[in-house]
Each structure stands twice: as structure tokens, then as C-alpha cells.
Write a protein that holds these residues in place. Sequence first.
Motif, PDB file in Angstrom:
ATOM      1  N   TYR A 171      58.041  51.646  41.780  1.00  0.00           N
ATOM      2  CA  TYR A 171      57.469  52.281  40.605  1.00  0.00           C
ATOM      3  C   TYR A 171      56.254  51.782  39.999  1.00  0.00           C
ATOM      4  O   TYR A 171      56.114  50.549  39.936  1.00  0.00           O
ATOM      5  N   SER A 172      55.130  52.369  39.987  1.00  0.00           N
ATOM      6  CA  SER A 172      53.763  51.856  39.524  1.00  0.00           C
ATOM      7  C   SER A 172      53.278  51.542  38.091  1.00  0.00           C
ATOM      8  O   SER A 172      52.260  51.426  37.938  1.00  0.00           O
ATOM      9  N   ILE A 173      54.253  51.712  37.409  1.00  0.00           N
ATOM     10  CA  ILE A 173      53.847  51.573  35.948  1.00  0.00           C
ATOM     11  C   ILE A 173      55.242  50.811  35.293  1.00  0.00           C
ATOM     12  O   ILE A 173      56.253  50.754  35.859  1.00  0.00           O
ATOM     13  N   GLU A 174      55.028  50.432  33.856  1.00  0.00           N
ATOM     14  CA  GLU A 174      56.230  50.026  33.352  1.00  0.00           C
ATOM     15  C   GLU A 174      57.394  51.001  33.027  1.00  0.00           C
ATOM     16  O   GLU A 174      57.275  51.967  33.131  1.00  0.00           O
ATOM     17  N   SER A 187      50.729  44.082  45.091  1.00  0.00           N
ATOM     18  CA  SER A 187      50.945  43.345  43.857  1.00  0.00           C
ATOM     19  C   SER A 187      49.988  44.244  42.683  1.00  0.00           C
ATOM     20  O   SER A 187      49.355  45.077  42.853  1.00  0.00           O
ATOM     21  N   SER A 188      50.107  43.444  41.528  1.00  0.00           N
ATOM     22  CA  SER A 188      49.158  44.154  40.456  1.00  0.00           C
ATOM     23  C   SER A 188      48.633  42.982  39.724  1.00  0.00           C
ATOM     24  O   SER A 188      49.169  41.969  39.365  1.00  0.00           O
ATOM     25  N   ASN A 189      47.532  43.461  38.846  1.00  0.00           N
ATOM     26  CA  ASN A 189      47.108  42.627  37.830  1.00  0.00           C
ATOM     27  C   ASN A 189      48.178  42.381  36.517  1.00  0.00           C
ATOM     28  O   ASN A 189      47.940  41.420  36.065  1.00  0.00           O
ATOM     29  N   HIS A 190      49.097  43.339  36.784  1.00  0.00           N
ATOM     30  CA  HIS A 190      50.188  43.116  35.677  1.00  0.00           C
ATOM     31  C   HIS A 190      51.073  41.730  35.804  1.00  0.00           C
ATOM     32  O   HIS A 190      51.969  41.240  35.049  1.00  0.00           O
ATOM     33  N   ALA A 191      50.946  41.349  36.977  1.00  0.00           N
ATOM     34  CA  ALA A 191      51.657  39.828  37.173  1.00  0.00           C
ATOM     35  C   ALA A 191      51.174  38.524  36.715  1.00  0.00           C
ATOM     36  O   ALA A 191      51.441  37.780  36.226  1.00  0.00           O
ATOM     37  N   ARG A 225      57.971  44.505  32.332  1.00  0.00           N
ATOM     38  CA  ARG A 225      59.265  44.508  33.523  1.00  0.00           C
ATOM     39  C   ARG A 225      58.393  44.774  35.258  1.00  0.00           C
ATOM     40  O   ARG A 225      58.567  44.116  35.940  1.00  0.00           O
ATOM     41  N   TYR A 226      57.584  45.544  34.948  1.00  0.00           N
ATOM     42  CA  TYR A 226      56.690  46.001  36.230  1.00  0.00           C
ATOM     43  C   TYR A 226      55.883  44.885  36.795  1.00  0.00           C
ATOM     44  O   TYR A 226      55.963  44.374  37.814  1.00  0.00           O
ATOM     45  N   GLY A 227      55.359  44.005  35.607  1.00  0.00           N
ATOM     46  CA  GLY A 227      54.710  42.884  36.167  1.00  0.00           C
ATOM     47  C   GLY A 227      55.337  41.720  36.567  1.00  0.00           C
ATOM     48  O   GLY A 227      55.104  41.198  37.665  1.00  0.00           O
ATOM     49  N   ILE A 261      46.147  44.390  42.473  1.00  0.00           N
ATOM     50  CA  ILE A 261      45.384  45.468  42.413  1.00  0.00           C
ATOM     51  C   ILE A 261      44.985  45.601  41.008  1.00  0.00           C
ATOM     52  O   ILE A 261      45.944  45.695  40.203  1.00  0.00           O
ATOM     53  N   GLY A 262      43.597  45.968  40.508  1.00  0.00           N
ATOM     54  CA  GLY A 262      43.522  46.178  39.194  1.00  0.00           C
ATOM     55  C   GLY A 262      43.792  47.615  38.841  1.00  0.00           C
ATOM     56  O   GLY A 262      44.632  48.222  38.813  1.00  0.00           O
ATOM     57  N   ASN A 263      42.407  48.576  38.914  1.00  0.00           N
ATOM     58  CA  ASN A 263      42.784  49.978  38.733  1.00  0.00           C
ATOM     59  C   ASN A 263      41.897  50.886  39.845  1.00  0.00           C
ATOM     60  O   ASN A 263      40.711  50.712  39.986  1.00  0.00           O
ATOM     61  N   GLN A 276      36.754  50.272  28.891  1.00  0.00           N
ATOM     62  CA  GLN A 276      36.270  49.045  28.795  1.00  0.00           C
ATOM     63  C   GLN A 276      36.965  47.965  29.663  1.00  0.00           C
ATOM     64  O   GLN A 276      36.406  47.027  30.829  1.00  0.00           O
ATOM     65  N   ARG A 277      38.385  47.956  29.666  1.00  0.00           N
ATOM     66  CA  ARG A 277      39.299  47.130  30.597  1.00  0.00           C
ATOM     67  C   ARG A 277      39.006  47.491  32.075  1.00  0.00           C
ATOM     68  O   ARG A 277      38.744  46.439  32.736  1.00  0.00           O
ATOM     69  N   ARG A 278      38.847  48.553  32.196  1.00  0.00           N
ATOM     70  CA  ARG A 278      38.763  48.944  33.642  1.00  0.00           C
ATOM     71  C   ARG A 278      37.585  48.684  34.362  1.00  0.00           C
ATOM     72  O   ARG A 278      37.002  48.461  35.529  1.00  0.00           O
ATOM     73  N   LEU A 279      36.171  48.280  33.491  1.00  0.00           N
ATOM     74  CA  LEU A 279      35.189  47.747  34.064  1.00  0.00           C
ATOM     75  C   LEU A 279      35.144  46.516  34.539  1.00  0.00           C
ATOM     76  O   LEU A 279      34.287  45.939  35.463  1.00  0.00           O
ATOM     77  N   ALA A 280      36.056  45.676  34.318  1.00  0.00           N
ATOM     78  CA  ALA A 280      36.532  44.364  34.854  1.00  0.00           C
ATOM     79  C   ALA A 280      37.224  44.662  35.951  1.00  0.00           C
ATOM     80  O   ALA A 280      37.284  43.486  36.753  1.00  0.00           O
ATOM     81  N   ILE A 281      38.057  45.633  36.066  1.00  0.00           N
ATOM     82  CA  ILE A 281      39.278  45.486  37.149  1.00  0.00           C
ATOM     83  C   ILE A 281      39.264  46.631  38.089  1.00  0.00           C
ATOM     84  O   ILE A 281      40.286  46.854  38.997  1.00  0.00           O
ATOM     85  N   TRP A 282      38.118  47.328  38.057  1.00  0.00           N
ATOM     86  CA  TRP A 282      38.047  48.707  38.855  1.00  0.00           C
ATOM     87  C   TRP A 282      37.932  48.168  40.199  1.00  0.00           C
ATOM     88  O   TRP A 282      37.407  47.190  40.594  1.00  0.00           O
TER      89      TRP A 282
HETATM   90  C1  15L Z   1      48.846  49.074  37.822  1.00  0.00           C
HETATM   91  O1  15L Z   1      49.267  48.200  38.366  1.00  0.00           O
HETATM   92  C2  15L Z   1      49.283  50.587  38.027  1.00  0.00           C
HETATM   93  O2  15L Z   1      49.953  50.672  39.092  1.00  0.00           O
HETATM   94  C3  15L Z   1      48.349  51.446  37.283  1.00  0.00           C
HETATM   95  O3  15L Z   1      48.927  52.611  37.184  1.00  0.00           O
HETATM   96  C4  15L Z   1      47.302  51.342  36.356  1.00  0.00           C
HETATM   97  O4  15L Z   1      48.006  51.278  35.107  1.00  0.00           O
HETATM   98  C5  15L Z   1      46.728  49.879  36.645  1.00  0.00           C
HETATM   99  O5  15L Z   1      47.669  48.831  37.059  1.00  0.00           O
HETATM  100  C6  15L Z   1      45.842  49.256  35.655  1.00  0.00           C
HETATM  101  O6  15L Z   1      45.940  48.324  35.106  1.00  0.00           O
HETATM  102  O7  15L Z   1      44.949  50.062  34.972  1.00  0.00           O
END
Ligand code: 15L
Length: 265
Positions: A72-75, A108-112, A133-135, A161-163, A171-177
Motif C-alpha cells: 500500500y503506497s500511501i497512509e 522504502s520511502s522518505n516517509h520512514a 503508519r505507512y512510514g 524513494i521521494g516522489n 515545493q516539497r517535491r523540488l527537494a525529493i523528486w
Molecule cells: C510515497 O512514499 C508515496 O508512495 C507516494 O505516493 C508519494 O506520496 C510520495 O511518497 C511523496 O512523499 O510525495
Amino acid sequence: MQKILVTGAAGGVGTRLRKLMKGLYPSIRWSDIRKPDDLAADEEFVVADLADLAAVEKIVAGVDGVVHLGGYSIEGPWQTILNSNIIGCYNVFEAAYRAGVQRVVFASSNHAMGFYPRTQTIGVNLTVRPDSRYGISKAFGEAVGAFYADKHGLRVTCLRIGNVGDAPLDQRRLAIWLKPEDLVQLIRIGLEHRDIHFEIFYGASDNADAWWDNSNARRFGYKPTGKADDYRAEALAAQAKLPPDPVGDRYQGGPFCSDEYDRRD
Ligand code: 15L
């Protein structure tokens, strides 16, 4: 690497990778809980629910490497995260180990790390600070990966992974794209570099606003080609249309941090 399994084939990132990874390895098996709408006739696809260990054992059979994007890729509600990302992720590593798979690349994800402030540059040797919970499930997956590497010798790479997208969305995605082609580069390092034991890389392109020190990935030869800055004006215009988010705008995880936030101290 002769045969690769990629989970999460029907998701947004999986759909891009099915095009970008075509022909990179002699054989690629794609899997997801549902069949992708745009599955091509020459793509091998096997349906599997990752929460079902017997089903996961079937999809890992005969592969040399696994790219685990599934889950599951979001919260989401705890029960969803538990089945898809906790039990599902454990099953992927356990089945890979039982089947003698050599390598796993875990999405993994930036949300960790989402509760680190945007003012701090973070590397890969810091305590996890999940924002959801996703993170938490992504931090769990990294821990499972470390365990199977250290105890059983799987070669494991975790990509925070960022986005992933054609361009940074705000703006946030300018840092994590992360440009999709750069993600392919990181996956290939995880599957092919001879010195991988257990590594964490940030899944980000060459972004001027980066909050992440990605020198560990560069040490393994990562040379990102995407530059978020090329899309700055569009990203800032999109940001200007968003409502202010005092908590989300302070932390790296953005809206994942402000969602359900009720700290009063
Ligand atoms: C993620 O981990 C998600 O899978 C993706 O849907 C975006 O929300 C991304 O992070 C993000 O932080 O933009």
C-alpha cells in the motif's frame, strides 16, 4: 541476474518500470494483487496477494533478484498497512530467503524519515522518524532487510524513494523528486553491484533543494540525470495554489506529518 521478480506491477511506479526495464534482464516476472490494465502480450505476469506466504513462494520461485515495490503506497488504516506492508513485506523477504534468491531491492520511502525538519540534511545513519503508519511499515521493511542480510546473507538495498514522476509537483517535491530513469539506475545498482551487502540509498534525483545526503548511493556509482530545478517555476506555481500547512511545511514528510497530527506541547 537472469530472472527478476518485480512486485507492484500495476501501481504507478510499477507501470512506468514495466516500460523502462523492458529488455534490461533476460527475464522479468511481474506481479501484483490485480492484473495491470495495460499488460503487454510479451510480459510475464503472476497475480499474488503478498499477505499469503504460499502465493509469495510461488512468485519468487526460480528468480535471482526481487524488486519489491508492492504493498500500500500511501497512509491507510492499520489493518491495510499490516496486511499489505508488514506481513506482505516480511513474506517477500522470507520467501526470497527460502527460495535462495540472491538479492532484494526494497522500495522504502522518505516517509520512514518524514519527521526530520526541512532545515536538516539527513544521511543514512540516523534514527528513523516515521510520519505515518505507512512510514512505520517502511522502517519495518528496512529492518527486515537488514536482518535477512546480516543473518542469512541476502544482498539487500533499500531505496528511500521521494516522489517518482515526470516533474516535481510542488515545493516539497523540488527537494525529493526522482526521475523514473534515475530510479532504474538505483535498482540496477541494487541488483548488480558486487559490493552490496545491506545498503540504504535515497531515491532522489540531482535536486538543488535536496534535504538528503545521498553520498552512499554515489559511492556505488549513482549518477542522477534529473534536476528538479529545471521545473522550479511550474512547481512553485502549483505550490502557490495549495492551502498553507504549518506542520506539513515544517517537516520533510509534508502532508503525511500534518495528517492526524494532534500534538499540543
Ligand atoms: C510515497 O512514499 C508515496 O508512495 C507516494 O505516493 C508519494 O506520496 C510520495 O511518497 C511523496 O512523499 O510525495
